[in-house]
Design an enzyme around this catalytic site. Structure first.
Site, PDB file in Angstrom:
ATOM      1  N   GLU A   1     -13.793  52.827  80.914  1.00 29.15           N
ATOM      2  CA  GLU A   1     -13.615  51.741  81.599  1.00 29.15           C
ATOM      3  C   GLU A   1     -13.893  51.263  82.949  1.00 29.15           C
ATOM      4  O   GLU A   1     -12.859  51.044  83.722  1.00 29.15           O
ATOM      5  CB  GLU A   1     -12.474  50.748  80.954  1.00 29.15           C
ATOM      6  CG  GLU A   1     -12.360  50.953  79.248  1.00 29.15           C
ATOM      7  CD  GLU A   1     -11.212  49.919  78.796  1.00 29.15           C
ATOM      8  OE1 GLU A   1     -10.440  49.421  79.808  1.00 29.15           O
ATOM      9  OE2 GLU A   1     -11.213  49.611  77.676  1.00 29.15           O
TER      10      GLU A   1
ATOM     11  N   GLU B   1     -11.724  52.701  71.535  1.00 35.63           N
ATOM     12  CA  GLU B   1     -10.435  51.725  71.515  1.00 35.63           C
ATOM     13  C   GLU B   1     -10.740  50.514  70.804  1.00 35.63           C
ATOM     14  O   GLU B   1     -11.881  49.750  70.997  1.00 35.63           O
ATOM     15  CB  GLU B   1     -10.135  51.413  72.915  1.00 35.63           C
ATOM     16  CG  GLU B   1      -9.569  52.752  73.765  1.00 35.63           C
ATOM     17  CD  GLU B   1      -9.119  52.340  75.199  1.00 35.63           C
ATOM     18  OE1 GLU B   1      -8.568  51.134  75.181  1.00 35.63           O
ATOM     19  OE2 GLU B   1      -9.275  53.157  76.023  1.00 35.63           O
TER      20      GLU B   1
END
Length: 786
Positions: free
Chosen positions: A157, A358
C-alpha cells in the site's frame, strides 16, 4: 441448493504485518522504526516475536494454506543500511521453517510501513537514496530466506505510506507536505522496481507488490454501479481514481504515469524527482498483484470544496458519506466494490495474476463465556467472498484470498481499540481465542467453498449486499417509490425473493413516515455542564423554530441504549442528535443502522460515517505547545487525561506533533478530570524531570491543579514553570496568575449541530464540522526563557 465452490488450487490464508503484531521493539538489536517514534501506543502488540510457534500452530489448526507476513526492516537493518542484524534474520528464518513444517506457504512482504527511523532522519522516502537502501535490504533478506519463500511482495500500500505519512500526517512519520508525498510515492515505486530486480537476480520464484485499490464512484453509483455521470462528476471521479489507483497501477504495469496526473504533481512541487529510466525500472514484470480491498471511495464534484490533504489536487471534489451499513471504523460495506476492482484489473491487464491479500473488517467484539460471536464479521467476509467468486466466474485470474487479519493487533494510529482479527487477543495476558469467524473460515477452507449454513433472518443490509445497492435503495423499493430505476428495482426484488426477506416496520417506514420530532440523546458527559446546557438551549431553540418537537432521552445504561434504538427503529423520531459517550460504544453505530438521520456532538471514539460537530482539539493543543516553545520553553510536560476521551487523544496528538517539529520528545503524566489528579500529575512530572520549565494540561481543571502543586513545590509561575490549559472554563481567568488556555466555541458547536441535522433532514449531503479553537494568552505563560 448448489454450494458455491472456488477453483481447484485456490489459496486460502491470512495476512499480518510486523509492527502490528511482533512487539519486542528493542529486542535482539532491533532499531526504532518511524512508527516507534510516531505512535503514542507502546508496541508490545501481540508479542508474536516470542509467541511465533503458538501462532503458527494456531494457523495450522485453522487450516491456513498461506501466511502473508511482513519483515521488519529495522529488525534486519537497525540503522537502515550497513551490516544486517543476524538475530533479526534468525527470527524470520525460524518463522519460515515452522510455516513450511506446518504445511503453510510463506508469502513475505518486505515493506509494511515500518521505515527505520535512521533512514527517516536521513531524508526518509522523499530521499531517492531510501529506494537504493530498500533494494539492498531486499537482497539481504532473500540471501537468508532464499527459495524457501515462494512469493515475495515488495511494498504494501504505497498510497497509504506516502499520502497519509507525508501528505496528511495522520500516519508516521507525520509530515504534511504534498510535494514530499508525491516524491515519496515515486521513490516507493522506484524501490519496488529496484528490489524486484535484486530479488530476480538472486533467483526469487515469484515477485509482486500489494496495492490498496478502491472503485471510485458517486453516491448515486453506490446504488447503481452503471449510473451515467455528469461531466463534472466524471472529472471528479477520474481525478481521484488517478490519485488513488492509477498513480501506482500504471507506472508498475504500463511504465508511465496517468497523463492527467502529471500537471497535479508538477503544481505541487515539480517533477524533478522523476529521472530518465525510472519508469523502466519501476515497470518490472509482475508475477502476482496483491489487491487490498475494504471500501469504495465515494465522491462528487463540488467547486467550493478545498483539497483533502491525503489527496493533493482534489480541490473541487467532495468526499461523501453514504446511507449504508458501516464497519466500526465507519467504512461503508459495499461487497460489490470488490467485484468491480477485480473485473477492472482483469479487463485492463488480462494476463496478470491477482490475489486478494487483505480484506476484513473492524467490528465491536463482545467476549462471552462461550466465545466471541462475531456474526457481523462472518457476514462481511462471506459477502465479499461471494463478490470475489462472481469476478472469478467472469474470468478474473484470482489465485487466492487472505483475510486481514489473523490476530487483533495494534491498528496503527488507532491503537488497540480496533478489532480486525479472526482471533481475539487479551493484551493483558496475550491469550489467543479464535472467534466464531475463525471457525467459520476454517470450514470454508476445508470445503474450498461457501457452505450452506443455518438460515439467518435477512436484513436490509443482506438484501443490499446481494443486490449491490444501498440500504436506502432497498427501502425505497420496498415502499414502491417510483424514483428507483426499473433495472435496480428488478435486482432488489430478485434479492428479496432469493433471500426470503420479509420487510419489517422499520423498512416500511424508512422513507415514508414523518413525525416532526427530534430525539436529543444525552450521555452522561464529561465535556462539562456548559456545553451540555448550550446544546439543550440552542439545539432546542433552532429545531423548534424549524417546526420540530424535541424529545430528551438519557443514554446512561445498556437498557436505555436499547430503548433509544427501538425508538428510532419504530420511526418515532425524524432525526437524532447524540452526545456520544466518552468511551467506545456501539450506540452511534446501532442508531446509524436504523436509517434515521443522525448527527453527533464530538468525534466518536469508534470512527463512523455519521457526521459530527467537534472543535480542532489537535490544532488547539499544537497552538498552545508552539506558544510555550516560542517563549523558550524546552522541557515541556503534558498532563493527559482521561485517555479514553477522544478529545484528549487528539490534544495529545497535537502536542506531540508540535514537539516533533521542534525536535523534542514528549514528557507525559496521566490524570483523570479533577484538580487533585492534575496536582498529582504535576508532581510526577517534576520528579521525572526536575528541570521542567512548562506544563501543558489537556483540561483547565488539570492545569489549575498543576498551578497548586507548583506553588507547593516552590516553583514560580511563569518565571520557573509556565502553565497552559485547555477549554477556558470560567475559573481559568480567575486563577493566580491567570491561566493561559485554549478557548473552545461552546455556543457555536451547538448551533452547528442543529444546522447539520437540519441539512440531513432536507436530504443534502453533509460532512462533519470541525470548528477552530483560539489560544487565550494570560499571565501563566507571559515570561520568556532566554
Amino acid at each position: 441448493m448448489k454450494v458455491p465452490r472456488f477453483p481447484d488450487g485456490f489459496v486460502w490464508g491470512v495476512s499480518t504485518s510486523a509492527f502490528q503484531i511482533e512487539g519486542a521493539t528493542s529486542a535482539d538489536g532491533r532499531g526504532p522504526s518511524i512508527w516507534d517514534v510516531f505512535s503514542a501506543d507502546r508496541a508490545e502488540a501481540c508479542d508474536h516475536y516470542h509467541r511465533r510457534s503458538e501462532d503458527v500452530r494456531l494457523m495450522r489448526e485453522l487450516g491456513m494454506a498461506a501466511y502473508r507476513f511482513s519483515v521488519s526492516w529495522p529488525r534486519v537493518f537497525p540503522d537502515g543500511s550497513g551490516k544486517p542484524n543476524p538475530a533479526g534474520l534468525d527470527f524470520y528464518e525460524r518463522l519460515v521453517d515452522e510455516l513450511l513444517a506446518a504445511g503453510i506457504a510463506p508469502y513475505a512482504t518486505l515493506y509494511h510501513w515500518d521505515l527505520p527511523q535512521a533512514l527517516e532522519e536521513r531524508g526518509g522516502w522523499p530521499s531517492r537514496d531510501t529506494a537504493r537502501r530498500f533494494a539492498d535490504y531486499a537482497a539481504a533478506v532473500h540471501d537468508r530466506l532464499g527459495e524457501r519463500v515462494g512469493t515475495w511482495f515488495t511494498i504494501n500500500e504505497p498510497w497509504v505510506a506516502a499520502f497519509l505519512g507525508y501528505g496528511s500526517g495522520v500516519h508516521a512519520p507525520g509530515r504534511k507536505s504534498a510535494a514530499e508525498a508525491f516524491r515519496s510515492a515515486h521513490h516507493m515505486l522506484l524501490a519496488h522496481g529496484l528490489a524486484t530486480q535484486a530479488l530476480r537476480a538472486a533467483g526469487a520464484a515469484k515477485v509482486g507488490a500489494v496495492l490498496n485499490l478502491s472503485p471510485v464512484m458517486t453516491p448515486a453509483q453506490v446504488g447503481d454501479f452503471g449510473r451515467e455521470l455528469s461531466q463534472e462528476d466524471a472529472e471528479a471521479v477520474g481525478r481521484i481514481d488517478a490519485l488513488a489507483n492509477r498513480q501506482f497501477l500504471e507506472p508498475m504495469l504500463r511504465g508511465a504515469y496517468p497523463a492527467e496526473l502529471l500537471p497535479v504533481i508538477e503544481r505541487h512541487g515539480g517533477l524533478g524527482h522523476v529521472r530518465d529510466g525510472d519508469l523502466d525500472t519501476i515497470a518490472q514484470p509482475l508475477d502476482l498483484l496483491g489487491v487490498n480491498y475494504y471500501t469504495p471511495l465515494v465522491v462528487q464534484a463540488q467547486p467550493s470544496e478545498a483539497a483533502d490533504p491525503a489527496f493533493p489536487g482534489s480541490d473541487g471534489v467532495l468526499f461523501c458519506t453514504i446511507p449504508t451499513a458501516v464497519t466500526a471504523m465507519g467504512w461503508p460495506i459495499v461487497p460489490g466494490g470488490l467485484t468491480l476492482v477485480l473485473r477492472r484489473l482483469s479487463e485492463e491487464y488480462p494476463d496478470l495474476d491477482l490475489m486478494v491479500t487483505e480484506n476484513g473488517a473492524d467490528f465491536v467484539d463482545v467476549v462471552t463465556g462461550d466465545g466471541i460471536h462475531d456474526v457481523e464479521r462472518i457476514s462481511f467476509i462471506e459477502d465479499h467472498l461471494r463478490a470475489l467468486l462472481s469476478a472469478v466466474r467472469e474470468g478474473a485470474r484470482v489465485r487466492g484470498y487472505l483475510v486481514w487479519t489473523l490476530l487483533d493487533n495494534l491498528e496503527w494510529s488507532d491503537g488497540y481499540q480496533r478489532k480486525f482479527g479472526l482471533v481475539h487477543v487479551d493484551f493483558a495476558t496475550q491469550r489467543r481465542r479464535p472467534k466464531d469467524s475463525a471457525l467459520w473460515y476454517r470450514d470454508v477452507i476445508r470445503r474450498n467453498g461457501l457452505t450452506e449454513t443455518p438460515p439467518r433472518r435477512p436484513t436490509l443490509e443482506t438484501v443490499a449486499a446481494r443486490a449491490g445497492v444501498s440500504r436506502a435503495t432497498v427501502s425505497r423499493v420496498v415502499n414502491g417509490e417510483a424514483s428507483v430505476s426499473a433495472d435496480v428495482r428488478t435486482s432488489v426484488l430478485r434479492a428479496v425473493k432469493e433471500l426470503g426477506y420479509v420487510p419489517n416496520a422499520a423498512a416500511r417506514s424508512l422513507v415514508t413516515r414523518r413525525t416532526d420530532t427530534i430525539a436529543l440523546v444525552l450521555s452522561v458527559p464529561r465535556q462539562g455542564d456548559a456545553l451540555t446546557a448550550a446544546v439543550v438551549q440552542y439545539v432546542t431553540s433552532m429545531l423548534e423554530g424549524a417546526g420540530k418537537q424535541i424529545t430528551l432521552m438519557l443514554a446512561d445504561t445498556a437498557e436505555s441504549h436499547r430503548r433509544i434504538v427501538q425508538h428510532a427503529e419504530a420511526r418515532l423520531a425524524d432525526g437524532v442528535v447524540l452526545l456520544p459517550p466518552d468511551r467506545a460504544d456501539t450506540l452511534a453505530e446501532r442508531l446509524s443502522r436504523t436509517g434515521v438521520p443522525l448527527v453527533l456532538l464530538g468525534k466518536p471514539a469508534v470512527a463512523s460515517m455519521v457526521p459530527y460537530v467537534d472543535v480542532d482539539n489537535a490544532g488547539g493543543a499544537a497552538a498552545a505547545t508552539e506558544h510555550l516553545l516560542a517563549r523558550g520553553r524546552r522541557r515541556i510536560g503534558m498532563i493527559c487525561g482521561p485517555m479514553d476521551l477522544v478529545a484528549v487523544q487528539d490534544r495529545l496528538a497535537g502536542h506531540r506533533a508540535a514537539l516533533h517539529r521542534a525536535g523534542l520528545r514528549p514528557l507525559l503524566a496521566l490524570a483523570d478530570v479533577t484538580r487533585a489528579s492534575g496536582a498529582a500529575a504535576a508532581r510526577q512530572l517534576l520528579a521525572d524531570d526536575p528541570s521542567l520549565d512548562a506544563v501543558f494540561a489537556a483540561g483547565d481543571q488539570l492545569a489549575i491543579g498543576a498551578l497548586h502543586a507548583l506553588h507547593e513545590a516552590g516553583r514560580r509561575v511563569p518565571e520557573d514553570v509556565a502553565v497552559a490549559g485547555f477549554d477556558d472554563i470560567d475559573a481559568a481567568s480567575a486563577t493566580t496568575p491567570g491561566l493561559t488556555t485554549v478557548r473552545v466555541p461552546v455556543a457555536d458547536q451547538a448551533l452547528a449541530l442543529a444546522r447539520l441535522l437540519l441539512s440531513r433532514l432536507e436530504g443534502r449531503h453533509t460532512t462533519s464540522v470541525v470548528l477552530p479553537t483560539r489560544l487565550v494568552v494570560r499571565d501563566s505563560t507571559s515570561a520568556s526563557r532566554p
